[in-house]
Design an enzyme around this catalytic site. Structure first.
Site, short mmCIF file in Angstrom:
data_model
loop_
_atom_site.label_atom_id
_atom_site.label_comp_id
_atom_site.label_asym_id
_atom_site.label_seq_id
_atom_site.Cartn_x
_atom_site.Cartn_y
_atom_site.Cartn_z
N GLU A 81 -7.01 4.67 7.66
CA GLU A 81 -6.78 6.10 7.40
C GLU A 81 -7.99 6.74 6.75
OE1 GLU A 81 -3.07 5.48 5.36
OE2 GLU A 81 -2.19 4.85 7.27
N ASN B 102 0.88 -1.18 0.00
CA ASN B 102 0.00 0.00 0.00
C ASN B 102 0.90 1.22 0.00
OD1 ASN B 102 -1.82 2.02 0.36
ND2 ASN B 102 -2.52 1.38 2.40
N TRP B 103 1.06 1.81 -1.18
CA TRP B 103 1.98 2.96 -1.29
C TRP B 103 1.41 4.19 -0.61
CZ3 TRP B 103 3.59 2.84 -7.21
CH2 TRP B 103 4.38 1.70 -7.44
N LYS B 104 0.10 4.20 -0.33
CA LYS B 104 -0.56 5.38 0.24
C LYS B 104 -0.28 6.59 -0.66
CE LYS B 104 -0.32 3.16 4.71
NZ LYS B 104 -0.25 3.27 6.16
N GLY C 12 2.57 2.29 10.84
CA GLY C 12 3.53 3.39 10.72
C GLY C 12 4.23 3.74 12.02
N HIS D 183 -9.59 1.21 4.55
CA HIS D 183 -8.34 1.39 5.30
C HIS D 183 -8.59 2.31 6.49
CE1 HIS D 183 -4.27 2.52 6.36
NE2 HIS D 183 -3.88 1.43 5.74
N SER E 174 3.47 -2.18 10.29
CA SER E 174 4.92 -2.24 10.49
C SER E 174 5.53 -3.58 10.08
CB SER E 174 5.28 -1.90 11.94
OG SER E 174 4.87 -0.57 12.24
N GLY F 157 2.80 -0.96 4.27
CA GLY F 157 2.92 0.44 3.93
C GLY F 157 4.37 0.83 3.70
N GLY F 158 4.99 1.42 4.70
CA GLY F 158 6.32 2.00 4.58
C GLY F 158 7.34 1.09 3.89
N GLU G 228 -5.44 -4.80 10.28
CA GLU G 228 -4.39 -3.82 10.54
C GLU G 228 -4.67 -3.10 11.86
OE1 GLU G 228 -2.40 -2.60 6.57
OE2 GLU G 228 -4.11 -1.28 6.90
#
Ligand code: 13P
Length: 253
Positions: free
Chosen positions: A99, A9-11, A175, A97, A215, A236-237, A169
């Site tokens: 977010e 997930n590049w966001k 993150g 998601h 993470s 993500g990251g 998640e």
């Protein structure tokens, strides 16, 4: 065996040149997948077509949108519908998601509609759930997540449900560098599968991939994915770094 999935997930990250560089690094001698494994790249709308083209002909590699609208079309400036995605050959879409639940105030009822729009268009939803730290601190996380699953998915027929992917998640792990332990992940994934089994039976529940997100890194992926009910990750990251993400792909069962 159900699919084992490494999903990126590049966001809202990567400029166009950065995206091209990451794709070059990822696809240079790209990891080959067995028949049960998939790599999914959930990318900003702008890059869907470019990434789709790059993945063409690569078995097991799929592109995903990170969101879609809950209506099929209309006067919704700035939005993108599930039929639009389908017409561009986009097979998957992340729905719900945390977010978006938080910053766009997306409710369970709205997310149930988004799931429907995806399935009607032939798009596979990757349905996200997960509790905040305050919920985990009171020990009610299983009931909280079960309610998210019920509210978002239990209107579906068994056939429709069989076509989805779930991503668990925990918000406190997103993150933050603070991952759930592999035991915490497995415990929740088993609980989610139990909730699905109660409603749809063990056979249907056993077919649904349940991914862990929060993470995930190259260094912890194999341990997290070791849980019997953990079918990969939503990352993500670490998905923005080709070396890290390739390690995560290599950690799939
Ligand atoms: P991080 O891997 O950066 O914690 O993000 C997880 C996530 O939200 C993936 O959807």
């Amino acid at each position: 065996m159900r699919k084992q999935i490494a999903a990126a997930n590049w966001k809202m990250n990567l400029t166009h040149p950065e995206m091209v560089q990451l794709m070059d690094q990822l696809l240079d001698n790209a990891p080959s997948l067995n028949a049960e494994q998939e790599v999914v790249l959930a990318v900003p709308f702008l890059y869907l077509e470019a990434v789709r083209q790059r993945l063409q002909g690569m078995s097991g590699y799929r592109v995903a949108a990170q969101n879609c609208h809950h209506k099929t079309s209309g006067a919704f400036t700035g939005e993108v519908s599930a039929p639009m995605l389908a017409s561009m050959g986009i097979p998957d879409c992340v729905i719900g998601h945390s977010e978006r639940r938080e910053y766009q105030a997306e409710s369970d009822a709205l997310l149930a509609q988004k799931v429907d729009r995806c399935l009607e268009a032939g798009i596979r939803p990757i349905f996200c759930c997960g509790e905040a730290l305050s919920v985990r601190e009171t020990g009610t996380q299983n009931a909280f997540v079960a309610e998210q699953i019920r509210a978002g998915l239990f209107h579906l027929s068994p056939e429709a449900l069989s076509g989805i992917v779930i991503a668990y998640e925990p918000i406190w792990a997103i993150g933050t560098g603070k991952t759930a332990s592999s035991a915490q992940a497995q415990e929740m994934h088993e609980a989610i599968r139990g909730v699905l089994a109660e409603q749809y039976g063990a056979h249907v529940a056993g077919q649904i991939p349940i991914l862990y997100g929060g993470s995930v890194k190259g260094s912890n992926a194999a341990e997290l994915f070791g849980g019997a009910d953990v079918d990969g990750g939503l990352v993500g990251g670490a998905s923005l770094n080709a070396t890290e993400f390739r390690q995560i792909i290599a950690a799939l069962k």
